[in-house]
Motif scaffolding. Structure first.
Motif, short mmCIF file in Angstrom:
data_model
loop_
_atom_site.label_atom_id
_atom_site.label_comp_id
_atom_site.label_asym_id
_atom_site.label_seq_id
_atom_site.Cartn_x
_atom_site.Cartn_y
_atom_site.Cartn_z
N LEU A 171 -1.00 8.32 -6.13
CA LEU A 171 -1.96 9.13 -5.37
C LEU A 171 -2.11 10.50 -6.00
O LEU A 171 -3.23 10.98 -6.19
CB LEU A 171 -1.49 9.27 -3.91
CG LEU A 171 -2.33 10.25 -3.08
CD1 LEU A 171 -3.72 9.66 -2.80
CD2 LEU A 171 -1.65 10.61 -1.76
N ASP A 177 -5.21 8.06 5.93
CA ASP A 177 -3.93 7.53 5.46
C ASP A 177 -3.57 6.36 6.39
O ASP A 177 -3.18 6.56 7.54
CB ASP A 177 -2.88 8.65 5.51
CG ASP A 177 -1.59 8.27 4.82
OD1 ASP A 177 -1.45 7.11 4.41
OD2 ASP A 177 -0.71 9.15 4.70
N LEU A 235 -6.35 5.63 1.93
CA LEU A 235 -5.10 5.42 1.19
C LEU A 235 -4.27 4.31 1.83
O LEU A 235 -4.03 4.34 3.05
CB LEU A 235 -4.29 6.72 1.19
CG LEU A 235 -2.87 6.61 0.62
CD1 LEU A 235 -2.91 6.31 -0.89
CD2 LEU A 235 -2.08 7.88 0.90
#
Ligand SMILES: C[S@@+](CC[C@H](N)C(=O)[O-])C[C@H]1O[C@@H](n2cnc3c(N)ncnc32)[C@H](O)[C@@H]1O
Length: 238
Positions: free
Chosen positions: A87, A101, A165
């Motif tokens: 990341l 996230d 993510l």
């Protein structure tokens, strides 16, 4: 009186832990019918067997949440407290936007994103993990929108995120919710190790998106007792 309160407090389970779920450590990777035979052989009462089978079959999310609450409630748990290295490499030079996230754990990545100026949303089924994320963000004076829920329960919305993510997580709910929630031009960033999907499985998780990068490498895991392992990484764009 004061010492009695201290004794009572010390005898309570740690936050988020349900002692009635202790059996899950042993049962998690077994087929319920195989586990039931083991319990009968060990002389466990039928009522208790029925309780456990009901949880395993119908309420697995509760058991998983308890499992992760134990993990994040134990300071000795061995995982990376630093942001995921894939990341950080991807974010290098990228203009901040709005990120999600997905199954954020203790927020190590959400907090990193917020530090870089991203507007950050995240969720996780473990209230202990989300509590850690909120506490750390508050200590650092950062804002993150962190929700305790499963991915099946999360309200993803449409075209909200520039980046979604998956750090050592993967979509367990309908993947179209993820692709719908990405803005046009947005990306999914994903990393995990073996045991999530079969070999090359990551390549097929987001068939509606364009795979911009995929790699397999060998490195120290962020989880799994930080052993060296195969690691899979992907960027897919909308
Ligand atoms: C290996 S940890 C990764 C945490 C975080 N993404 C990171 O990289 O630090 C997996 C996380 O997924 C969460 N999780 C597992 N299944 C979930 C689900 N169905 N919905 C929401 N969270 C889930 C767990 O609570 C745990 O925090």
């Amino acid at each position: 009186m004061r010492s009695l309160s201290i004794v009572l407090l010390l005898s309570l389970p740690l936050a988020g832990q349900n002692p009635a779920d202790d059996f899950y450590r042993d049962a998690r990777d077994k087929k319920p019918e195989v586990y039931a035979i083991e319990l009968r052989t060990a002389g466990i009462p039928e009522e208790e067997i029925a309780r456990r089978l009901d949880l395993l079959t119908n309420h697995r999310a509760l058991l998983e949440a308890d499992r992760w609450n134990r993990f994040y409630g134990d300071p000795a748990s061995n995982y990376s407290r630093a942001p995921n290295s894939f990341l950080t490499a991807v974010l290098n030079g990228m203009k901040p936007g709005t990120a999600l996230d997905y199954a954020m754990g203790d927020g190590r990545n959400a907090i990193y994103l917020a530090k870089l100026g991203w507007t950050v949303h995240g969720f996780d089924m473990s209230d202990v993990a989300v509590g850690l994320a909120k506490q750390r963000a508050a200590e650092l004076g950062l804002t993150i929108d962190a929700t305790t829920c499963t991915d099946a329960e999360y309200n993803f919305g449409r075209e909200r995120f520039d980046l979604i993510l998956f750090s050592w997580s993967m979509p367990l709910a309908d993947v179209r919710k993820v692709t719908d929630a990405l803005k046009p031009g947005g990306i999914v960033v994903m990393e995990f190790g073996p045991g999530f999907v079969g070999r090359n499985g990551m390549l097929h998780l987001f068939d509606d998106l364009v795979i911009e990068r995929y790699e397999m490498t060998r490195a120290v895991s962020d989880f799994s007792d930080r052993r060296e392992t195969d690691i899979y990484r992907l960027i897919a764009g909308k």
